[in-house]
Design a protein around this motif. Structure first.
Motif, short mmCIF file in Angstrom:
data_model
loop_
_atom_site.label_atom_id
_atom_site.label_comp_id
_atom_site.label_asym_id
_atom_site.label_seq_id
_atom_site.Cartn_x
_atom_site.Cartn_y
_atom_site.Cartn_z
N ARG A 22 17.69 -18.54 -9.09
CA ARG A 22 16.95 -19.69 -8.56
C ARG A 22 16.63 -20.71 -9.66
N TRP A 23 16.57 -21.97 -9.29
CA TRP A 23 16.15 -23.03 -10.19
C TRP A 23 14.62 -23.13 -10.21
N VAL A 24 14.04 -23.11 -9.02
CA VAL A 24 12.59 -23.23 -8.87
C VAL A 24 12.12 -22.08 -8.01
N ALA A 25 11.09 -21.38 -8.44
CA ALA A 25 10.59 -20.23 -7.70
C ALA A 25 9.13 -20.44 -7.33
N SER A 26 8.71 -19.75 -6.29
CA SER A 26 7.31 -19.81 -5.86
C SER A 26 6.55 -18.62 -6.45
N VAL A 27 5.28 -18.85 -6.69
CA VAL A 27 4.38 -17.81 -7.18
C VAL A 27 3.19 -17.74 -6.21
N THR A 28 2.92 -16.57 -5.68
CA THR A 28 1.77 -16.41 -4.78
C THR A 28 0.74 -15.43 -5.33
N ASP A 29 1.05 -14.85 -6.49
CA ASP A 29 0.17 -13.84 -7.08
C ASP A 29 -0.09 -14.12 -8.55
N SER A 30 -0.29 -15.39 -8.89
CA SER A 30 -0.54 -15.72 -10.28
C SER A 30 -1.78 -15.00 -10.80
N PRO A 31 -1.68 -14.36 -11.97
CA PRO A 31 -2.87 -13.70 -12.54
C PRO A 31 -3.93 -14.69 -12.98
N LYS A 32 -3.54 -15.95 -13.10
CA LYS A 32 -4.48 -17.01 -13.46
C LYS A 32 -4.62 -17.93 -12.26
N PRO A 33 -5.85 -18.15 -11.76
CA PRO A 33 -6.00 -19.02 -10.59
C PRO A 33 -5.64 -20.46 -10.91
N PRO A 34 -5.22 -21.21 -9.88
CA PRO A 34 -4.98 -20.78 -8.50
C PRO A 34 -3.74 -19.91 -8.37
N SER A 35 -3.73 -19.07 -7.35
CA SER A 35 -2.69 -18.05 -7.24
C SER A 35 -1.35 -18.61 -6.79
N GLU A 36 -1.35 -19.71 -6.02
CA GLU A 36 -0.10 -20.25 -5.48
C GLU A 36 0.42 -21.39 -6.36
N ARG A 37 1.67 -21.25 -6.80
CA ARG A 37 2.28 -22.20 -7.72
C ARG A 37 3.78 -22.28 -7.46
N ILE A 38 4.41 -23.27 -8.08
CA ILE A 38 5.86 -23.29 -8.19
C ILE A 38 6.19 -23.36 -9.67
N THR A 39 7.36 -22.85 -10.05
CA THR A 39 7.71 -22.84 -11.46
C THR A 39 9.22 -22.90 -11.65
N PHE A 40 9.66 -23.60 -12.69
CA PHE A 40 11.05 -23.49 -13.12
C PHE A 40 11.26 -22.07 -13.64
N THR A 41 12.48 -21.59 -13.51
CA THR A 41 12.83 -20.27 -14.02
C THR A 41 13.38 -20.40 -15.44
N PHE A 42 13.51 -19.26 -16.12
CA PHE A 42 14.01 -19.31 -17.49
C PHE A 42 15.42 -19.90 -17.61
N PRO A 43 16.34 -19.62 -16.68
CA PRO A 43 17.66 -20.25 -16.82
C PRO A 43 17.60 -21.77 -16.85
N VAL A 44 16.67 -22.38 -16.12
CA VAL A 44 16.52 -23.84 -16.14
C VAL A 44 15.87 -24.29 -17.44
N ILE A 45 14.79 -23.62 -17.82
CA ILE A 45 14.11 -23.98 -19.06
C ILE A 45 15.08 -23.90 -20.24
N ASN A 46 15.84 -22.81 -20.32
CA ASN A 46 16.69 -22.57 -21.47
C ASN A 46 18.00 -23.35 -21.45
N SER A 47 18.29 -24.03 -20.34
CA SER A 47 19.46 -24.90 -20.27
C SER A 47 19.15 -26.31 -20.74
N SER A 48 17.89 -26.59 -21.07
CA SER A 48 17.51 -27.91 -21.55
C SER A 48 18.21 -28.21 -22.86
#
Length: 315
Positions: A240-266
């Motif tokens: 995936r390019w962008v993934a959802s997070v519903t259980d973030s250990p740091k609030p707020p729990s719901e987030r979206i994030t780039f994945t490592f393959p996208v970050i590291n392709s910069s």
């Protein structure tokens, strides 16, 4: 069908920027005082930048390392006496890359995180030579909250940076926070894929993932980057390019994030870390001694760690 992110881009490319906030979920509620006038602060002089640049102390320039695809990556670690000096050099670094890519391909694609990273961008608004209309601005992660919410990375970036520079609103790609975390991640990924098709974003020849010109990242005290936390399954995501997070250990729990393959392709990544509270994570990341997501960050052309002295106190 184009994503709602792309539709927002079309909407705002033709609207004045001082309109009141809209309730339409397709359009992000830009504050009323958004203008496209040049910043009023004086430009940083070349001499002042050179003085501060010459005052920095380079910790090391790590030997080029082969990536999984056999390419060579240049990794630097730079230490600054003060956070102020770091901010000036980060501004110079970003401005130089902006100039390079605007001349080479007519645009500059830049990604930011939230947190203290945005504060470290403050000197960038003082650089008078940047071609702001050619910038395309993205977030490496975002909290699924309204844009006026205190936890919003959009609000943080707008208040401290976007409201001070004339980047066209249509070139600012915020998430659709009216959706669920999963749907918002899918929508943002669809938006990125459309921008690849239209030529705004490049694609890495070695990975097939989008290749942003510059990714500006911060790091948490636990070593997390974006919303990729230690021990979380998303750190191993490969497709995936962008993934959802519903259980973030740091609030707020719901987030979206780039994945490592996208970050590291910069093409270039700047990892900006300040403060003694992050020194242990910096040590673990650079020495590869622990399960620290920041240690997994790489770049296709150049990775630079920008550290102040407290952050590198354990190196």
């Amino acid at each position: 069908m184009a994503s709602s992110c792309f539709l927002r881009q079309i909407l705002f490319s033709s609207l004045p920027t001082n309109l009141p906030s809209r309730s339409d979920p397709l359009s992000p509620p830009f504050p009323k005082n958004l203008t496209c006038s040049a910043p009023s602060t004086a430009s940083l002089s070349i001499s002042s930048i050179e003085i501060l640049t010459n005052s920095r102390r380079k910790l090391s320039e790590v030997r080029s390392m082969a990536t999984e695809k056999g390419k060579q990556e240049k990794k630097k670690v730079e230490i600054f006496d003060t956070e102020e000096n770091l901010a000036v050099e980060l501004a110079k670094y970003t401005a130089d890359l902006s100039d390079k890519y605007c001349k080479e391909k007519g645009a500059f694609t830049v990604v930011v995180s939230g947190g203290s990273l945005i504060k470290s961008l403050r000197k960038l608004v003082e650089v008078g030579s940047i071609d702001w209309p050619r910038w395309h601005f993205f977030w490496v992660d975002e909290r699924v909250v309204p844009k006026h919410h205190e936890d919003s990375n959009y609000k943080l970036a707008y208040d401290a940076f976007l409201s001070k520079v004339p980047i066209p609103p249509g070139n600012v790609y915020a998430i659709n926070e009216s959706l669920s975390a999963e749907a918002a991640a899918e929508d943002y990924e669809t938006c990125l894929k459309h921008l690849v098709k239209t030529g705004v974003l490049r694609v890495s020849e070695s990975t097939g993932f989008p290749k942003f010109d510059l990714m500006l990242l911060g790091m948490g005290p636990d070593g997390h980057v974006a919303s990729l936390f230690p021990g979380h399954g998303l750190c191993d995501e490969k497709k995936r390019w962008v993934a959802s997070v519903t259980d973030s250990p740091k609030p707020p729990s719901e987030r979206i994030t780039f994945t490592f393959p996208v970050i590291n392709s910069s093409a270039c990544v700047a990892l900006v870390v300040c403060g003694s509270g992050k020194a242990e994570a910096v040590e673990a990341a650079l020495k590869k001694t622990g399960d620290v997501p920041a240690g997994c960050v790489s770049a296709e052309e150049e990775l630079v760690w920008f550290l102040d002295k407290p952050a590198c106190s354990k190196l």
